[in-house]
Design an enzyme around this catalytic site. Sequence first.
Site, PDB file in Angstrom:
ATOM      1  N   GLY C 130       1.116  -0.825  -0.200  1.00 61.49           N
ATOM      2  CA  GLY C 130       0.385   0.037   0.320  1.00 61.49           C
ATOM      3  C   GLY C 130       0.673   1.220  -0.158  1.00 61.49           C
ATOM      4  O   GLY C 130       2.438   0.966   0.400  1.00 61.49           O
ATOM      5  N   CYS C 131       0.371   2.270  -0.463  1.00 62.36           N
ATOM      6  CA  CYS C 131       0.891   3.508  -0.433  1.00 62.36           C
ATOM      7  C   CYS C 131       1.356   4.216   0.770  1.00 62.36           C
ATOM      8  O   CYS C 131       2.768   3.948   0.741  1.00 62.36           O
ATOM      9  CB  CYS C 131      -0.311   4.728  -0.990  1.00 62.36           C
ATOM     10  SG  CYS C 131      -1.358   5.126  -0.162  1.00 62.36           S
ATOM     11  N   PHE C 132       1.031   4.307   1.977  1.00 59.55           N
ATOM     12  CA  PHE C 132       0.891   4.337   3.808  1.00 59.55           C
ATOM     13  C   PHE C 132       2.483   3.176   4.097  1.00 59.55           C
ATOM     14  O   PHE C 132       3.431   4.020   4.277  1.00 59.55           O
ATOM     15  CB  PHE C 132       0.068   4.134   4.431  1.00 59.55           C
ATOM     16  CG  PHE C 132      -0.849   5.841   4.235  1.00 59.55           C
ATOM     17  CD1 PHE C 132      -0.485   7.060   4.572  1.00 59.55           C
ATOM     18  CD2 PHE C 132      -2.107   5.817   3.784  1.00 59.55           C
ATOM     19  CE1 PHE C 132      -1.502   7.772   3.731  1.00 59.55           C
ATOM     20  CE2 PHE C 132      -2.763   6.540   3.527  1.00 59.55           C
ATOM     21  CZ  PHE C 132      -2.323   7.921   3.797  1.00 59.55           C
TER      22      PHE C 132
END
Lengths: 325, 325, 325, 325
Positions: C130-132
């Site tokens: 995921g981006c986070f």
Amino acid sequence: MTLRVGIVGISGFGGGEALRLIAGHPSFDLVYAAGESSAGLRLVDRFPGVPARLADLVIEPWDPASLPALDVLFASLPTGRSAEALARVPASVKIVDIGGDHRYAEGWAYGLADIWPDRIAGRSRVANPGCFPAATLTALAPLLSAGLIEPGHIVIDAKTGISGAGRGGGDSRFGYAESNENLVPYGLLQHVHMPEIATTIAQLSGGSAAGLVFTPHLVPMTRGLLATIVCRGRATTAECLDAARRFYAGRAFVRVTDAPPQTKWATGSNLAFVSYAADPERDLVIAMGAIDNLGKGAAGQAVQNANLICGLPESTGVDGAPVWP
Amino acid sequence: MTLRVGIVGISGFGGGEALRLIAGHPSFDLVYAAGESSAGLRLVDRFPGVPARLADLVIEPWDPASLPALDVLFASLPTGRSAEALARVPASVKIVDIGGDHRYAEGWAYGLADIWPDRIAGRSRVANPGCFPAATLTALAPLLSAGLIEPGHIVIDAKTGISGAGRGGGDSRFGYAESNENLVPYGLLQHVHMPEIATTIAQLSGGSAAGLVFTPHLVPMTRGLLATIVCRGRATTAECLDAARRFYAGRAFVRVTDAPPQTKWATGSNLAFVSYAADPERDLVIAMGAIDNLGKGAAGQAVQNANLICGLPESTGVDGAPVWP
Amino acid sequence: MTLRVGIVGISGFGGGEALRLIAGHPSFDLVYAAGESSAGLRLVDRFPGVPARLADLVIEPWDPASLPALDVLFASLPTGRSAEALARVPASVKIVDIGGDHRYAEGWAYGLADIWPDRIAGRSRVANPGCFPAATLTALAPLLSAGLIEPGHIVIDAKTGISGAGRGGGDSRFGYAESNENLVPYGLLQHVHMPEIATTIAQLSGGSAAGLVFTPHLVPMTRGLLATIVCRGRATTAECLDAARRFYAGRAFVRVTDAPPQTKWATGSNLAFVSYAADPERDLVIAMGAIDNLGKGAAGQAVQNANLICGLPESTGVDGAPVWP
Amino acid sequence: MTLRVGIVGISGFGGGEALRLIAGHPSFDLVYAAGESSAGLRLVDRFPGVPARLADLVIEPWDPASLPALDVLFASLPTGRSAEALARVPASVKIVDIGGDHRYAEGWAYGLADIWPDRIAGRSRVANPGCFPAATLTALAPLLSAGLIEPGHIVIDAKTGISGAGRGGGDSRFGYAESNENLVPYGLLQHVHMPEIATTIAQLSGGSAAGLVFTPHLVPMTRGLLATIVCRGRATTAECLDAARRFYAGRAFVRVTDAPPQTKWATGSNLAFVSYAADPERDLVIAMGAIDNLGKGAAGQAVQNANLICGLPESTGVDGAPVWP
């Protein structure tokens, strides 16, 4: 009753917002404006939308020795620039200092108006809280007062719109093309606002803010400030919300919301929004405070403080609803 | 005197701005709010910063048959959605229609308040001008009235902030990621606002707006609208500015400026800024008008119109200075 | 060697960025594009600037049963929408799943390419982080690996640009006018990315991420993601920077900087920037990671992963410098 | 073949974009960078995401007397600052001047690369067109060449992102807080780009651009430029589109679209998008051109010109697809 008021630092963002609020204030009559970069201009030259009755007021170079008769002076000068000059303002002129030089200074009330109005009323020298402390302390005060969190373990992640950096003579770091679409942490472990926050936490809790961590960020928006604060404490979300609703019962400017607060809720107003989320099994409380950094974080709270020291109803002239969208 | 007012279309941007202005209006008491997407919510659920005294007003589904007793109704519905419903509102309720269905419709005054206040005062049905016409006609009226430009050769290039497209049910074309850093021309040679502009030009000048060209653009900002208008005429810049200053002498909301107007000068206010640049050797006049599309372009002018039809001073509740920065 | 590649989810932001990178990749030939909202259109209808050689490729409705012969498929579907469908893709087609359904799923490599390239090379199913997590774990990995911080006391404050919320069918919360000038915390104490972060912290450290706190925010910018992470540990700033420089020595995409990283440094690239500030007297380490959420946080890392599983040099086609300003 | 290239004016936005493109160019090797505000820094200090192989190149103070051996020099200096200095660059060094001093100057080719590539190939001094002329002339050239519009009646309304104003030493007018949410017309009837546009119109049409009107605006976005042009001519929309498609047949960088072009279509690329809408009954043609002001409007076209003068394929290193969103 109409009071004669002045603004010094009219060229900056805080001064400009003070002008807007004072122009709409039913008991304040702006008779003096001073600034550096705009001295010699009329107000309308600098602020094309200023009300017609104020348009021709000439901005003067700032000189405390040549003030006209004033009831209240709003000072919005860069940190480090107001201490010496404001000391020369006659005692008969009440001062609200939006700048950073007098917070917790001797002889000055600390103007956390939603929390300590009684410390402000009747004083003649009030230091407005910083914008980061305003959001942070408004969120934390109910929890600290009720003993729901530990004062020694508070981690603040704060984000401000770019007007918070001031007009700054056009520093290219704050130019549109470089600031837009950019998110910038700064001042790590050394931000100037930390002592003010720590002192207030200690006063509110009776304990030490020893473990305080404060990390500010610049966010690509003009106005708005959010503090996201991770605390240690065993309260539930409902207990935090209840504590805040009790703490701010009857207060005009703080709204306690179930949902996480958004900065746009406050834009252009003197409101502060606070909310909480807790996980008592992990001793974890997240507190959030959202404000307009130029409203509650600067000129809005300054007018509220001026009302308090002048014996006016606290909301006079600062009860406008936020601008949306 | 306090008047009972209502808003239908409270969920949209125009309705929201009307709410903000009415909440601060000393003679208006908001007793009714209706909307589709937010029916059943309290005002505070939809507008977290609404003044406390209005917080618990429940938004109702829009039904002209079940209105409470009202003095004034502000309608901010999508074009095509108000004609039938507003026809069923009792004649005793004055209406200001911010939407597009009644401009130059029979029985409705055309609410170009800064130019034709006498056509509005005392009426009970007023159609607010569109946002593009408001900026365009405010800039053109002095020149057309004085015969300084030819009505048949007017080329308008207009730019609006994205709130001008409405909330629109979340059309992804207006999503943040796709609209930000984007500039979009649209509606070429066929924009819905052209007949309204042409009709008004003809009324102001006594001639035909035959050669009218109108090209709108969406600009990546929330609020603000600028019309840049190229005209044919032999006037000098000074003659245009003088004509405008005479035309708007004594009027509260139009500012004639020497410098080209910027949209931010008007943000959050009911002001319009106009300026001109001319080259008489080439028969060329450039007229410019800058407004807040939700202020003078929608809710601000609507409140001004409501004041006029209710016999209140025109500026009541809409004299707030612009928000800067 | 040219590989035949496809993209499913071409209409979304992750799919669009994958298209841009694949169009410029010297070993990838895009032969298949599928999407829902844009099925039936040619690529040029949806992406007006697509290279001419790809302009007429028709976007197909997504159906794993009707794939052409492919070497690699990039999947960028909403969470919950890829698990079932991708299970029906022939084993001969390598898959990089940018979506959220296969992170730490059986049979899928976890594609944290800068940290664990050896776990990815040679696999045929890779789940993109995921981006986070991508920003967070890139910043934390060197400290966790070196034992400089305690895995059980990690407080993450994360901020993403609004493209991180997806195109989302035009949810009006993500409309321009409502998102602009707004800063929004969300998903408190329950964000979907937490298990992925916790699992990886545990793997990197050998300890438990029991005390993990993760608070995401939406920031008004299109691209960019910053994680500001407060940790417990006794290292100095220099020790943290040194650990990171050693950890990423020879790696192409992670830059360790003395100054706090800004998101704009990474825009349009597959780079990650990490930095640290520590106060060993207080057992305090602040780690920061900045990426482009659509680059290292989605399509950039996906192409890097595709290179790894296809035996290409890791940087092929994703070595473009960031766009500035 | 690898050519040794340099950039002077590396600190500005045009220089920075040239750096990005040259860093990705397969035949260019950057061996020299000069600038004022950043002299003495390494490239990586100024551009944290620069490719590793260029990171340690030290930015030198600009002095044409101390150039290393170079094949091509890109100059991106403020207008008025390049004429004298570039005259001292050895004749053996080819120059592409992105700045404004050499457009239609003696000895310099005018680098309108999509229209007049044959005038550029083989030359050693090329003056890049201005950003406004690039968009305007790309849209107008097909109509002027085909005689579809009258050269003497052209009204240009042009809008640029704020990077078009340059970094400019941090002029506070271009500060984020004052530029955001603002739309600013400027330079009325006197913009510096008018002679360049008029000269090119005359060359393309064989007639005089006597009636030219050009009004530029600053729009709150970092990149992007749109020219909306109202012309007199009897063509239909289809005839205009056809003329443009024939005119640009086989050319790599100009896209003729049925829909009005949006600036975001071009962001980060060297593309130009043009479209047309006509009303032959009113002798009215609207032409539109959209570009990235730093791409086709500056560094993109400069690299294209450098390719032409070096005998490389025109698209080398500037064929990247636009960044979306």
